[in-house]
Scaffold this active site. Structure first.
Site, short mmCIF file in Angstrom:
data_model
loop_
_atom_site.label_atom_id
_atom_site.label_comp_id
_atom_site.label_asym_id
_atom_site.label_seq_id
_atom_site.Cartn_x
_atom_site.Cartn_y
_atom_site.Cartn_z
N ASP A 1 -6.15 -14.89 -1.12
CA ASP A 1 -4.73 -15.19 -0.91
C ASP A 1 -4.53 -16.41 -0.02
O ASP A 1 -5.48 -16.91 0.61
CB ASP A 1 -4.02 -13.97 -0.30
CG ASP A 1 -4.81 -13.31 0.81
OD1 ASP A 1 -5.68 -13.98 1.40
OD2 ASP A 1 -4.57 -12.13 1.09
N ASN B 1 -1.29 -1.00 6.54
CA ASN B 1 -0.41 -0.30 5.59
C ASN B 1 -1.11 -0.07 4.24
O ASN B 1 -0.45 0.29 3.26
CB ASN B 1 0.89 -1.09 5.39
CG ASN B 1 0.65 -2.47 4.79
OD1 ASN B 1 -0.49 -2.83 4.48
ND2 ASN B 1 1.71 -3.24 4.61
N HIS C 1 -2.68 -2.39 2.41
CA HIS C 1 -2.68 -3.49 1.45
C HIS C 1 -4.09 -4.05 1.24
O HIS C 1 -4.96 -3.93 2.10
CB HIS C 1 -1.67 -4.59 1.83
CG HIS C 1 -2.05 -5.46 2.98
ND1 HIS C 1 -1.12 -6.19 3.69
CD2 HIS C 1 -3.24 -5.74 3.55
CE1 HIS C 1 -1.74 -6.89 4.62
NE2 HIS C 1 -3.02 -6.63 4.57
P1 PGA Z 1 -7.49 -7.94 9.46
O1 PGA Z 1 -6.62 -7.94 8.15
O2 PGA Z 1 -8.90 -8.13 9.02
O3 PGA Z 1 -6.98 -9.12 10.25
O4 PGA Z 1 -7.25 -6.64 10.13
C1 PGA Z 1 -7.05 -7.23 7.04
C2 PGA Z 1 -6.00 -7.31 5.97
O5 PGA Z 1 -4.82 -7.41 6.32
O6 PGA Z 1 -6.37 -7.25 4.79
#
Ligand code: PGA
Length: 244
Positions: free
Chosen positions: A67, A136, A138
């Site tokens: 992304d 959450n 995702h």
């Molecule tokens: P993070 O994010 O590794 O910064 O916790 C993971 C994500 O949001 O997929």
């Protein structure tokens, strides 16, 4: 789904790097799907160390990131393209021309997403896709919804994601509100998937991913249907899962 218990962040990172290394050694011209965020930084650091020791060769590897924020150019220090250069690409012998991130600088969302879908499909989809997971549930920026997404698309980030990501920006107002993300179907097209998670903030999401119903309200839960998915999580992230 195979769940591997790691002692802590360092152990999770080493285990994940071992799996990615094995992929690169077994298939030097492999396609890797890569992720940004705090979680994979230790994994990338370990890969860089093994590259510096002469154990890894990225010269034929190609990569496709999940992304990118909409509206940020590749050179913007907050962009995921920049993150990847800083945390991995500039430190190993990968050919930068073989690294791919959705083009956040293209304001035409449909064109940017269609172009990314075309190149990921042309590459034959990742041999191994690395994923973090949001608080959450995702994956990529596929946020909780009433349906699973398919190909690359533009998303409105949820308040919880904006909040979580604001730690990397000076001000919360600076966090982009939209992103281009690989869709769930694209992610599921990878031949193998490796999810990494650490810390108690991820405990509910990790539980729901591994043991909850398969529902777009926890996008990661679809990974239960993948034939070759490994989850590596530390004790804190596994706190709500049954001890196996
Ligand atoms: P993070 O994010 O590794 O910064 O916790 C993971 C994500 O949001 O997929």
């Amino acid at each position: 789904m195979k769940i591997l218990r790691a002692k802590d962040y360092a152990d999770m990172s080493r285990k994940a790097a071992n799996i990615i290394s094995a992929q690169v050694i077994l298939k030097p011209d492999c396609v890797l799907g890569l992720a940004t965020g705090s979680t994979p930084i230790g994994t990338y650091q370990q890969l860089i160390k093994w590259y510096e020791k002469g154990d890894l060769d990225f010269s034929q590897v190609s990569t496709y990131n999940l992304d990118e924020y909409r509206g940020l150019t590749h050179d913007d220090p907050q962009s995921y393209h920049y993150f990847m250069r800083e945390n991995l690409f500039d430190h190993v012998n990968i050919d930068q021309a073989n690294t791919h991130v959705p083009d956040g600088s293209n304001p035409d969302a449909d064109a940017a997403c269609a172009e990314y879908d075309t190149i990921v499909a042309a590459a034959g989809y990742p041999d191994l896709q690395l994923l973090g997971i949001g608080n959450n549930g995702h994956i990529g920026f596929n946020e909780p919804d009433d349906h699973f997404s398919k190909g690359t698309h533009c998303v409105d980030l949820t308040e919880s994601t904006i909040q979580a990501n604001s730690r990397l920006f000076d001000r919360i107002e600076d966090v982009p509100r939209q992103a281009y993300t690989m869709g769930t179907q694209t992610i599921m097209s990878a031949r193998a998937i490796l999810v990494i998670a650490n810390g108690e903030a991820k405990a509910q999401a990790v539980h729901d991913m591994c043991y909850g119903p398969i529902t777009p309200s926890c996008p990661a839960s679809i990974l239960q249907l993948h034939a070759n998915c490994v989850v590596i999580a530390d004790e804190a992230a596994l706190a709500l899962c049954p001890a196996e």
